[in-house]
Design a protein around this motif. Structure first.
Motif, PDB file in Angstrom:
ATOM      1  N   ALA A  92     -36.079 -18.508   2.399  1.00  0.00           N
ATOM      2  CA  ALA A  92     -35.690 -19.070   3.697  1.00  0.00           C
ATOM      3  C   ALA A  92     -34.209 -18.796   3.930  1.00  0.00           C
ATOM      4  N   THR A  93     -33.821 -18.860   5.195  1.00  0.00           N
ATOM      5  CA  THR A  93     -32.432 -18.734   5.602  1.00  0.00           C
ATOM      6  C   THR A  93     -31.964 -20.110   6.064  1.00  0.00           C
ATOM      7  N   VAL A  94     -30.745 -20.488   5.685  1.00  0.00           N
ATOM      8  CA  VAL A  94     -30.219 -21.806   6.047  1.00  0.00           C
ATOM      9  C   VAL A  94     -28.921 -21.672   6.832  1.00  0.00           C
ATOM     10  N   GLY A  95     -28.581 -22.768   7.510  1.00  0.00           N
ATOM     11  CA  GLY A  95     -27.317 -22.845   8.224  1.00  0.00           C
ATOM     12  C   GLY A  95     -26.833 -24.279   8.237  1.00  0.00           C
ATOM     13  N   ILE A  96     -25.540 -24.456   8.381  1.00  0.00           N
ATOM     14  CA  ILE A  96     -24.945 -25.786   8.404  1.00  0.00           C
ATOM     15  C   ILE A  96     -23.751 -25.757   9.357  1.00  0.00           C
ATOM     16  N   THR A  97     -23.644 -26.782  10.185  1.00  0.00           N
ATOM     17  CA  THR A  97     -22.480 -26.962  11.051  1.00  0.00           C
ATOM     18  C   THR A  97     -22.097 -28.433  11.041  1.00  0.00           C
ATOM     19  N   ILE A  98     -20.859 -28.698  10.696  1.00  0.00           N
ATOM     20  CA  ILE A  98     -20.311 -30.034  10.898  1.00  0.00           C
ATOM     21  C   ILE A  98     -19.507 -29.927  12.190  1.00  0.00           C
ATOM     22  N   GLY A  99     -20.015 -30.568  13.219  1.00  0.00           N
ATOM     23  CA  GLY A  99     -19.426 -30.436  14.542  1.00  0.00           C
ATOM     24  C   GLY A  99     -18.277 -31.386  14.808  1.00  0.00           C
ATOM     25  N   GLU A 100     -18.213 -32.485  14.068  1.00  0.00           N
ATOM     26  CA  GLU A 100     -17.138 -33.450  14.266  1.00  0.00           C
ATOM     27  C   GLU A 100     -15.936 -33.007  13.441  1.00  0.00           C
ATOM     28  N   ARG A 101     -14.903 -32.553  14.122  1.00  0.00           N
ATOM     29  CA  ARG A 101     -13.740 -31.981  13.447  1.00  0.00           C
ATOM     30  C   ARG A 101     -13.067 -32.943  12.471  1.00  0.00           C
ATOM     31  N   ASP A 102     -13.117 -34.246  12.761  1.00  0.00           N
ATOM     32  CA  ASP A 102     -12.471 -35.208  11.855  1.00  0.00           C
ATOM     33  C   ASP A 102     -13.235 -35.350  10.540  1.00  0.00           C
ATOM     34  N   ARG A 103     -14.378 -34.677  10.416  1.00  0.00           N
ATOM     35  CA  ARG A 103     -15.139 -34.692   9.161  1.00  0.00           C
ATOM     36  C   ARG A 103     -15.062 -33.351   8.424  1.00  0.00           C
ATOM     37  N   TRP A 104     -14.290 -32.418   8.943  1.00  0.00           N
ATOM     38  CA  TRP A 104     -14.106 -31.136   8.275  1.00  0.00           C
ATOM     39  C   TRP A 104     -13.280 -31.321   7.012  1.00  0.00           C
ATOM     40  N   GLY A 105     -13.671 -30.646   5.949  1.00  0.00           N
ATOM     41  CA  GLY A 105     -12.910 -30.674   4.711  1.00  0.00           C
ATOM     42  C   GLY A 105     -13.138 -31.909   3.857  1.00  0.00           C
ATOM     43  N   GLY A 106     -14.069 -32.770   4.243  1.00  0.00           N
ATOM     44  CA  GLY A 106     -14.310 -33.999   3.498  1.00  0.00           C
ATOM     45  C   GLY A 106     -15.530 -33.959   2.597  1.00  0.00           C
ATOM     46  N   GLY A 107     -16.158 -32.799   2.458  1.00  0.00           N
ATOM     47  CA  GLY A 107     -17.328 -32.671   1.595  1.00  0.00           C
ATOM     48  C   GLY A 107     -18.652 -32.974   2.280  1.00  0.00           C
ATOM     49  N   TYR A 108     -18.624 -33.302   3.561  1.00  0.00           N
ATOM     50  CA  TYR A 108     -19.854 -33.649   4.285  1.00  0.00           C
ATOM     51  C   TYR A 108     -20.795 -32.447   4.402  1.00  0.00           C
ATOM     52  N   GLY A 109     -20.246 -31.293   4.775  1.00  0.00           N
ATOM     53  CA  GLY A 109     -21.075 -30.096   4.905  1.00  0.00           C
ATOM     54  C   GLY A 109     -21.633 -29.630   3.577  1.00  0.00           C
ATOM     55  N   THR A 133     -21.925 -15.765   6.593  1.00  0.00           N
ATOM     56  CA  THR A 133     -20.772 -16.218   7.365  1.00  0.00           C
ATOM     57  C   THR A 133     -19.881 -15.016   7.614  1.00  0.00           C
ATOM     58  N   TRP A 134     -18.772 -15.214   8.253  1.00  0.00           N
ATOM     59  CA  TRP A 134     -17.821 -14.119   8.480  1.00  0.00           C
ATOM     60  C   TRP A 134     -16.667 -14.262   7.502  1.00  0.00           C
ATOM     61  N   SER A 135     -16.058 -13.131   7.160  1.00  0.00           N
ATOM     62  CA  SER A 135     -15.088 -13.100   6.059  1.00  0.00           C
ATOM     63  C   SER A 135     -13.827 -13.909   6.312  1.00  0.00           C
ATOM     64  N   GLY A 136     -13.554 -14.320   7.523  1.00  0.00           N
ATOM     65  CA  GLY A 136     -12.404 -15.162   7.798  1.00  0.00           C
ATOM     66  C   GLY A 136     -12.659 -16.636   7.559  1.00  0.00           C
ATOM     67  N   ASN A 137     -13.895 -17.018   7.317  1.00  0.00           N
ATOM     68  CA  ASN A 137     -14.247 -18.426   7.148  1.00  0.00           C
ATOM     69  C   ASN A 137     -14.173 -18.797   5.666  1.00  0.00           C
ATOM     70  N   GLU A 138     -12.952 -18.879   5.162  1.00  0.00           N
ATOM     71  CA  GLU A 138     -12.729 -19.150   3.737  1.00  0.00           C
ATOM     72  C   GLU A 138     -13.281 -20.505   3.304  1.00  0.00           C
ATOM     73  N   ARG A 139     -13.165 -21.512   4.168  1.00  0.00           N
ATOM     74  CA  ARG A 139     -13.657 -22.857   3.803  1.00  0.00           C
ATOM     75  C   ARG A 139     -15.160 -22.822   3.544  1.00  0.00           C
ATOM     76  N   ALA A 140     -15.910 -22.141   4.393  1.00  0.00           N
ATOM     77  CA  ALA A 140     -17.362 -22.042   4.200  1.00  0.00           C
ATOM     78  C   ALA A 140     -17.676 -21.259   2.926  1.00  0.00           C
TER      79      ALA A 140
END
Length: 184
Positions: A92-109, A133-140
Motif C-alpha cells: 500500500a501507499t501511505v500519506g500524512i499531513t499535519i495541517g495545524e501549523r502549531d502542531r508541526w515538529g511535535g511528533g504528532y505526524g 516526498t520532495w527532497s526539500g522536505n527534510e522534516r518529513a
C-alpha cells in the motif's frame, strides 16, 4: 479508532471537511505536503465533498482517509491515508499531513504514521508500505527514516517548488523492518 499517546486516527466525519478545506488552501501546508501550489487553483468545498463521496464508493479494503486528532482534547489536526492496498502484493501507499501549523515538529505526524503502519502491517497483514516526498522536505524525510523507511530511489528534478526543481524521494518499509525497529 486507533489510539496512541498524542493522537488517535479515526474515520473521517463530515465536520472534518472544514479543517481539510482550510489546510488544502493554506499555501504553507500545501508547500510542505506537495512541494508546491495546488495544481488547479484553490480547492472548493464542493470538490472536496465530491472527492470524499467518491472515496466512500470505493472498496474500503483498498484504502481510507483517516482523521488525525489530538487525544487530549479531540482537536482535528491532520489526516492520514492509505491507498492502492493490494492483498495480492501485500503493498500500500501511505500519506500524512499535519495541517495545524502549531502542531508541526511535535511528533504528532510521526506518531500518526506509526499508528497507521501498525494497522497496515498488523490488522491488514501487508508486507510493504511505500510513500514519497520532495527532497526539500527534510522534516518529513527525517521522520520517515526514524520510523524505519529506507530511501529506495529518486525521480530526479521531478517536483517543481517555486522556480526550483527538486527530486521526488521514494521510500519503502517492509513488515520485518517495522517489526524489528526499536526506535518507535
Amino acid at each position: 479508532m486507533i489510539e496512541g499517546k498524542l493522537v488517535r486516527l479515526r474515520a473521517l466525519r463530515p465536520e472534518d471537511l472544514d479543517a481539510q478545506l482550510r489546510w488544502r488552501n493554506d499555501p504553507e501546508v500545501v508547500h510542505w505536503a506537495t512541494g508546491g501550489q495546488p495544481r488547479f487553483g484553490p480547492v472548493t468545498r464542493e470538490a472536496l465533498e465530491r472527492f470524499h463521496e467518491a472515496r466512500l464508493l470505493e472498496d474500503p479494503r483498498d484504502g481510507a482517509v483517516l482523521t488525525v486528532e489530538e487525544r487530549v482534547d479531540g482537536r482535528v489536526i491532520g489526516m492520514a491515508d492509505y491507498r492502492d492496498a493490494d492483498p495480492f502484493t501485500g503493498r500500500a501507499t501511505v500519506g500524512i499531513t499535519i495541517g495545524e501549523r502549531d502542531r508541526w515538529g511535535g511528533g504528532y505526524g510521526t506518531e500518526a504514521l506509526a499508528l497507521l503502519l501498525d494497522h497496515l502491517f498488523g490488522a491488514r497483514n501487508l508486507r510493504r508500505v511505500e510513500l514519497d516526498t520532495w527532497s526539500g522536505n527534510e522534516r518529513a524525510m527525517k521522520a520517515f527514516r526514524r520510523l524505519g523507511f529506507v530511501e529506495e530511489g529518486r525521480r530526479r528534478k521531478a517536483v517543481r517548488v517555486g522556480r526550483e526543481w527538486y527530486d521526488e524521494v521514494l521510500y519503502g518499509l517492509l513488515r520485518e523492518e517495522w517489526e524489528g525497529a526499536t526506535a518507535r
